[in-house]
Design an enzyme around this catalytic site. Structure first.
Site, PDB file in Angstrom:
ATOM      1  N   ARG A   1       8.556 -32.984  35.894  1.00 43.12           N
ATOM      2  CA  ARG A   1       8.979 -33.986  34.927  1.00 43.12           C
ATOM      3  C   ARG A   1       9.149 -35.349  35.573  1.00 43.12           C
ATOM      4  NH1 ARG A   1      12.843 -29.839  32.404  1.00 43.12           N
ATOM      5  NH2 ARG A   1      12.542 -31.164  30.627  1.00 43.12           N
TER       6      ARG A   1
ATOM      7  N   PRO B   1      15.627 -35.245  21.887  1.00 39.40           N
ATOM      8  CA  PRO B   1      16.851 -34.674  21.335  1.00 39.40           C
ATOM      9  C   PRO B   1      17.660 -33.946  22.406  1.00 39.40           C
ATOM     10  CG  PRO B   1      14.955 -34.145  19.957  1.00 39.40           C
ATOM     11  CD  PRO B   1      14.437 -34.667  21.250  1.00 39.40           C
ATOM     12  N   GLU B   2      18.493 -34.701  23.107  1.00 39.94           N
ATOM     13  CA  GLU B   2      19.436 -34.105  24.039  1.00 39.94           C
ATOM     14  C   GLU B   2      20.803 -34.134  23.351  1.00 39.94           C
ATOM     15  OE1 GLU B   2      18.945 -35.679  28.078  1.00 39.94           O
ATOM     16  OE2 GLU B   2      16.863 -36.169  27.627  1.00 39.94           O
TER      17      GLU B   2
ATOM     18  N   ARG C   1       4.864 -31.078  17.926  1.00 42.84           N
ATOM     19  CA  ARG C   1       4.312 -30.075  18.840  1.00 42.84           C
ATOM     20  C   ARG C   1       4.699 -28.637  18.523  1.00 42.84           C
ATOM     21  NH1 ARG C   1       5.158 -32.624  24.679  1.00 42.84           N
ATOM     22  NH2 ARG C   1       4.421 -30.602  25.344  1.00 42.84           N
TER      23      ARG C   1
END
Length: 286
Positions: free
Chosen positions: A276, A2-3, A125
């Site tokens: 990342r 979700p950007e 999460r």
DNA sequence: ATTTATGTTTACAG
DNA sequence: CCTGTAAACATAAA
């Protein structure tokens, strides 16, 4: 995932369905998602009528007629599912195999409206959160966030300023720093840098004016294109209107390590960089 | 001040 | 069984 484009997409969809509706009831299954506490949260949200649904940075917000806000952050694995009878659609993180079973083990909050309309917040999460903020608190939160890349504030001059603020960082970190520029996460950072033909590791203040200009345009172009395709998170989901977002197939480097570059045929590289996954084409990107 | 690593948490692939 | 990995960000430490 979700950007910016994914949050924008769900904001647009929900705006159509939920504007002017009143929240009847809320159920919280996981206190962690609601840091204000279940009782406060419930008291502040029940009875509120939705005036507008929008996005700020990677956050989704519901603006109520009393000018308070419900703010939702999806973090890594947050997902909202709108449900009205048999019609369902989701936004945010794609959770496969959830299918039509709702609520499920990942459902953390349910918001109830009239006519069996429900909004499920699922989060594997449990990093995501929901808060009710006053207009002032929302304004303060917004003020703490960086520039919207698709807004009029995002001028080339401002972009150069960001690059100079982050001068000792790799350019990838510069465009992902939410204090300066919002909405760009790991996927769209890699994609924008590929589109601009710039290696992610380049020092931010070492870009030429031409490169900075290319990156500036690429960020705007990629985000706009991703919104047009309804984001990257929706490949597994078709909603009742048959809308099916699929920016996934347009990704040029992200998730394509070991595959060939769509431009030059070179193998796409991937390393873990600053914690990342970072993807790039060693031939196309300088 | 900026920059970097770490913690948060769970599921899944290999 | 284990190890590594994953989309975000706050926080602490350097």
């Amino acid at each position: 995932m979700p950007e910016l484009p994914e949050v924008e997409t769900i904001a647009i969809d929900l705006q159509d369905c939920l504007v002017d509706r009143i929240i009847q009831q809320v159920k919280v299954f996981d206190k962690k998602i609601v840091p204000q506490g279940m009782n406060v949260f419930s008291k502040l949200i029940v009875g509120k009528k939705i005036k507008h649904i929008g996005r700020r940075a990677k956050m989704l917000f519901f603006n109520f007629y009393d000018d308070s806000y419900l703010v939702v952050h999806f973090k890594m694995t947050g997902q909202l599912v709108y449900s009205s009878g048999r019609r369902r659609f989701s936004g945010g993180h794609p959770i496969v195999n959830i299918g039509l079973e709702l609520p499920n083990k990942f459902t953390r909050v349910i918001i109830f409206f009239k006519n069996d309309i429900r909004l499920f917040f699922n989060d594997v999460r449990r990093f995501g959160w929901m808060k009710i903020l006053s207009a002032d608190q929302f304004a303060a939160l917004s003020a703490r966030s960086g520039i919207e890349p698709l807004g009029s504030e995002f001028t080339f001059g401002n972009f150069l300023q960001i690059l100079s603020h982050k001068k000792n960082s790799p350019v990838k970190q510069a465009i992902m720093d939410q204090k300066f520029l919002v909405g760009v996460g790991n996927i769209y950072a890699d994609e924008s840098l590929f589109a601009a033909k710039i290696k992610p590791f380049r020092q931010a203040d070492q870009l030429s004016a031409e490169e900075a200009r290319k990156l500036y345009c690429s960020i705007k172009r990629i985000l706009t294109l991703a919104i047009k395709h309804r984001g990257t998170s929706f490949s597994d989901y078709v909603d009742a209107m048959g809308k099916r977002g699929n920016f996934l197939s347009l990704l040029k480097v992200y998730g394509r390590a070991g595959k060939t570059c769509k431009i030059c045929g070179q193998i796409i590289s991937k390393i873990k960089f600053r914690g990342r996954g970072t993807h790039w084409c060693a031939d196309c990107q300088q």
